[in-house]
Scaffold this motif. Structure first.
Motif, PDB file in Angstrom:
ATOM      1  N   ALA A   1      52.071  47.825  25.172  1.00  0.00           N
ATOM      2  CA  ALA A   1      50.633  47.711  24.958  1.00  0.00           C
ATOM      3  C   ALA A   1      50.142  49.055  24.449  1.00  0.00           C
ATOM      4  N   CYS A   2      49.759  49.085  23.198  1.00  0.00           N
ATOM      5  CA  CYS A   2      49.516  50.353  22.501  1.00  0.00           C
ATOM      6  C   CYS A   2      48.176  50.276  21.776  1.00  0.00           C
ATOM      7  N   ASP A   3      47.225  51.094  22.182  1.00  0.00           N
ATOM      8  CA  ASP A   3      45.876  50.998  21.628  1.00  0.00           C
ATOM      9  C   ASP A   3      45.539  52.062  20.598  1.00  0.00           C
ATOM     10  N   VAL A   4      46.506  52.830  20.175  1.00  0.00           N
ATOM     11  CA  VAL A   4      46.261  53.793  19.104  1.00  0.00           C
ATOM     12  C   VAL A   4      47.225  53.514  17.964  1.00  0.00           C
ATOM     13  N   ARG A   5      46.828  53.891  16.761  1.00  0.00           N
ATOM     14  CA  ARG A   5      47.642  53.649  15.574  1.00  0.00           C
ATOM     15  C   ARG A   5      48.203  54.950  15.008  1.00  0.00           C
ATOM     16  N   ASN A   6      48.081  56.015  15.763  1.00  0.00           N
ATOM     17  CA  ASN A   6      48.493  57.330  15.263  1.00  0.00           C
ATOM     18  C   ASN A   6      49.983  57.400  14.988  1.00  0.00           C
ATOM     19  N   PRO A   7      50.375  58.100  13.913  1.00  0.00           N
ATOM     20  CA  PRO A   7      51.796  58.318  13.637  1.00  0.00           C
ATOM     21  C   PRO A   7      52.375  59.319  14.619  1.00  0.00           C
ATOM     22  N   LEU A   8      53.665  59.567  14.515  1.00  0.00           N
ATOM     23  CA  LEU A   8      54.341  60.434  15.469  1.00  0.00           C
ATOM     24  C   LEU A   8      53.925  61.893  15.325  1.00  0.00           C
TER      25      LEU A   8
ATOM     26  N   ASP B   1      63.431  62.971  12.706  1.00  0.00           N
ATOM     27  CA  ASP B   1      64.557  63.210  11.800  1.00  0.00           C
ATOM     28  C   ASP B   1      65.889  62.823  12.459  1.00  0.00           C
ATOM     29  N   VAL B   2      66.078  63.281  13.695  1.00  0.00           N
ATOM     30  CA  VAL B   2      67.326  62.975  14.405  1.00  0.00           C
ATOM     31  C   VAL B   2      67.420  61.474  14.689  1.00  0.00           C
ATOM     32  N   THR B   3      66.313  60.879  15.069  1.00  0.00           N
ATOM     33  CA  THR B   3      66.289  59.449  15.365  1.00  0.00           C
ATOM     34  C   THR B   3      66.649  58.621  14.135  1.00  0.00           C
ATOM     35  N   ARG B   4      66.139  59.004  12.971  1.00  0.00           N
ATOM     36  CA  ARG B   4      66.464  58.290  11.739  1.00  0.00           C
ATOM     37  C   ARG B   4      67.971  58.369  11.454  1.00  0.00           C
ATOM     38  N   ARG B   5      68.542  59.527  11.668  1.00  0.00           N
ATOM     39  CA  ARG B   5      69.979  59.699  11.429  1.00  0.00           C
ATOM     40  C   ARG B   5      70.817  58.904  12.433  1.00  0.00           C
ATOM     41  N   VAL B   6      70.389  58.886  13.685  1.00  0.00           N
ATOM     42  CA  VAL B   6      71.163  58.239  14.744  1.00  0.00           C
ATOM     43  C   VAL B   6      71.020  56.720  14.726  1.00  0.00           C
ATOM     44  N   THR B   7      69.786  56.230  14.537  1.00  0.00           N
ATOM     45  CA  THR B   7      69.528  54.792  14.664  1.00  0.00           C
ATOM     46  C   THR B   7      69.327  54.082  13.328  1.00  0.00           C
ATOM     47  N   GLY B   8      69.045  54.858  12.278  1.00  0.00           N
ATOM     48  CA  GLY B   8      68.721  54.241  10.998  1.00  0.00           C
ATOM     49  C   GLY B   8      67.293  53.765  10.915  1.00  0.00           C
ATOM     50  N   ARG B   9      66.489  54.033  11.952  1.00  0.00           N
ATOM     51  CA  ARG B   9      65.089  53.602  11.978  1.00  0.00           C
ATOM     52  C   ARG B   9      64.176  54.781  11.701  1.00  0.00           C
ATOM     53  N   ASP B  10      63.286  54.602  10.744  1.00  0.00           N
ATOM     54  CA  ASP B  10      62.334  55.651  10.385  1.00  0.00           C
ATOM     55  C   ASP B  10      61.011  55.381  11.088  1.00  0.00           C
ATOM     56  N   ILE B  11      60.698  56.200  12.093  1.00  0.00           N
ATOM     57  CA  ILE B  11      59.466  56.005  12.859  1.00  0.00           C
ATOM     58  C   ILE B  11      58.405  57.031  12.494  1.00  0.00           C
ATOM     59  N   SER B  12      58.675  57.819  11.444  1.00  0.00           N
ATOM     60  CA  SER B  12      57.758  58.919  11.124  1.00  0.00           C
ATOM     61  C   SER B  12      56.361  58.440  10.757  1.00  0.00           C
ATOM     62  N   LEU B  13      56.259  57.270  10.120  1.00  0.00           N
ATOM     63  CA  LEU B  13      54.955  56.749   9.707  1.00  0.00           C
ATOM     64  C   LEU B  13      54.591  55.460  10.431  1.00  0.00           C
TER      65      LEU B  13
ATOM     66  N   ALA C   1      59.635  56.184  20.397  1.00  0.00           N
ATOM     67  CA  ALA C   1      60.938  56.118  21.070  1.00  0.00           C
ATOM     68  C   ALA C   1      61.270  54.691  21.487  1.00  0.00           C
ATOM     69  N   LEU C   2      60.296  53.974  22.019  1.00  0.00           N
ATOM     70  CA  LEU C   2      60.539  52.593  22.433  1.00  0.00           C
ATOM     71  C   LEU C   2      60.897  51.723  21.234  1.00  0.00           C
ATOM     72  N   ALA C   3      60.197  51.937  20.118  1.00  0.00           N
ATOM     73  CA  ALA C   3      60.466  51.138  18.922  1.00  0.00           C
ATOM     74  C   ALA C   3      61.855  51.425  18.365  1.00  0.00           C
ATOM     75  N   ALA C   4      62.230  52.705  18.301  1.00  0.00           N
ATOM     76  CA  ALA C   4      63.490  53.085  17.666  1.00  0.00           C
ATOM     77  C   ALA C   4      64.713  52.777  18.518  1.00  0.00           C
ATOM     78  N   TYR C   5      64.633  53.069  19.812  1.00  0.00           N
ATOM     79  CA  TYR C   5      65.820  52.974  20.654  1.00  0.00           C
ATOM     80  C   TYR C   5      65.931  51.669  21.433  1.00  0.00           C
ATOM     81  N   LEU C   6      64.798  50.997  21.679  1.00  0.00           N
ATOM     82  CA  LEU C   6      64.843  49.750  22.434  1.00  0.00           C
ATOM     83  C   LEU C   6      64.318  48.563  21.637  1.00  0.00           C
ATOM     84  N   GLY C   7      63.997  48.806  20.369  1.00  0.00           N
ATOM     85  CA  GLY C   7      63.510  47.709  19.528  1.00  0.00           C
ATOM     86  C   GLY C   7      62.196  47.129  19.980  1.00  0.00           C
ATOM     87  N   ALA C   8      61.372  47.933  20.626  1.00  0.00           N
ATOM     88  CA  ALA C   8      60.118  47.442  21.185  1.00  0.00           C
ATOM     89  C   ALA C   8      59.114  47.067  20.109  1.00  0.00           C
ATOM     90  N   THR C   9      58.302  46.082  20.419  1.00  0.00           N
ATOM     91  CA  THR C   9      57.162  45.704  19.598  1.00  0.00           C
ATOM     92  C   THR C   9      55.940  46.436  20.124  1.00  0.00           C
TER      93      THR C   9
END
Length: 392
Positions: free
Chosen positions: A208-215, A248-260, A273-281
């Motif tokens: 449950a996430c009420d902000v849209r801010n990038p990382l 940067d490290v997360t993109r290399r490790v998981t292949g998921r770009d969460i920067s934007l 972190a939840l989105a990249a490592y646990l596939g969270a919505t």
């Protein structure tokens, strides 16, 4: 009728007016349920033949457990975890009656109120306690669905502590495990999932996430939220660099770009972190909670919905309870009235679609008086009674 929902009717008539109450807590004053009890009393005072349904609500942040417990949707579990400063504390989370879903408030283990004002420092505060709550739910209780309420955190560590509690190893170039806190992220070199249980692959995680801010960046977690958590200008720079490094490290490790990724910056980067490592919505909290509460079923056939919060303004239209209730009720063409202890931007709120916007407090009342629970309950009852009697 589901346990916990309150519907009061008089003798059946051809056409009984139905009003649904979906009022957020007035923080520091009344819970959602207490506010709705006061509103119900006001309605039945002037419309004794009315059907009044109370649906305690929350935006998914602090108060989520209380809301779901009030409608019989969870059992509370208490766990000893590490707090924001690695101190030991007791935190609660909820488990659904069928034992499959865990409801977790991040603030219970990592909340800003847990840190004294003079000790607030997101360079060292950690989300480890959140991970410990999650691990207890999955590894000990057997839950396979997690609904995590983000918000109110004292942290800016991109969920590093949470990941460590789940078995991930976050190390620097020398192979040393990172110490707690967002300040250490600038040295992050590797994230190793070798110690993570395969059970997590079978888990569904929603945040449950009420902000849209990038990382990171000018609108990122550090620049926007870290000053509220005790960071000075220099700390913000270091934290922002660390969040960028984490991406940067997360993109290399998981292949998921969460920067934007919208919402990745929620709760100091836990959203990412939840989105990249646990596939969270990541989903707006009020929308997620209304679905859990089966709002559409309860609003069916209603003539009016009354929602509210402590202070209503233009920000209320951005993912807060009133906006979510308005959106869901509008889909079924049910008018919504908004009440609040304080009103700003009234015209903007009316233009958004509220059928009525009412301040419960008369002009000139002191903030101290307005925050007294008995006084607030009285004012809610009188305001709602007048609103219903006069018609929307």
């Amino acid at each position: 009728m589901q346990k916990g929902y309150i519907c009061i009717t008089t003798k059946k008539r051809k056409k009984v007016m139905k009003i649904l109450l979906a009022i957020d807590s007035l923080k520091g004053c009344l819970t959602s349920r207490q506010a709705e009890e006061a509103a119900r009393e006001g309605i039945l005072r002037v419309k004794p033949g009315c059907e009044v349904c109370c649906l305690p609500v929350s935006d998914g942040g602090e108060g989520m457990l209380e809301t779901l417990a009030a409608v019989g949707m969870l059992r509370r579990m208490s766990v000893m975890v590490h707090g924001p400063q690695m101190e030991t504390l007791q935190a609660d989370y909820g488990v659904s009656p069928d034992g499959r879903t865990a409801f977790i408030e991040m603030a219970a283990a990592c909340g800003l109120p847990l840190v004294p004002l003079e000790k607030r420092n997101p360079m060292v505060t950690t989300t480890r306690g959140l991970g410990e709550l999650m691990a207890d739910a999955v590894m000990r209780r057997g839950c396979r669905r997690l609904l995590i309420g983000l918000g109110g955190s004292a942290t800016s560590d991109a969920g590093a502590g949470m990941l460590q509690a789940l078995g991930y190893q976050l190390t620097d170039r020398a192979g040393h495990e990172l110490e707690p806190g967002g300040g250490a992220l600038v040295r992050l070199a590797e994230v190793d999932a070798g110690g993570v249980s395969p059970l997590w692959e079978a888990c569904e995680v929603k945040a449950a996430c009420d902000v849209r801010n990038p990382l990171f960046g000018p609108q990122g977690a550090a620049c926007v939220f870290a000053p509220q958590k005790g960071a000075d200008a220099r700390m913000v720079e270091v934290l922002d660099d660390g969040l960028r490094r984490f991406a940067d490290v997360t993109r290399r490790v998981t292949g998921r770009d969460i920067s934007l990724l919208p919402g990745a910056g929620a709760a100091g980067g836990v959203g990412g972190a939840l989105a990249a490592y646990l596939g969270a919505t990541l989903e707006p909290g009020i929308r997620l909670l209304l679905r859990v509460l089966d709002f559409d079923r309860h609003v069916a056939g209603a003539d009016l919905v009354i929602t509210g919060e402590g202070h209503a303004d233009s920000q209320s239209l951005m993912g807060k309870v009133p906006a979510g209730v308005l959106e869901a009720a509008a889909a079924q063409r049910v008018p919504v009235a908004l009440i609040a202890g304080r009103i700003s931007d009234e015209e903007e709120l009316k233009k958004a679609g509220f059928a009525a916007v009412c301040c419960i407090n008369p002009p000139g009342v002191s903030p101290e008086e307005a925050m007294k629970p008995d006084y607030a309950a009285l004012r809610i009852a009188e305001t709602v009674a007048r609103l219903v009697e006069e018609g929307v």
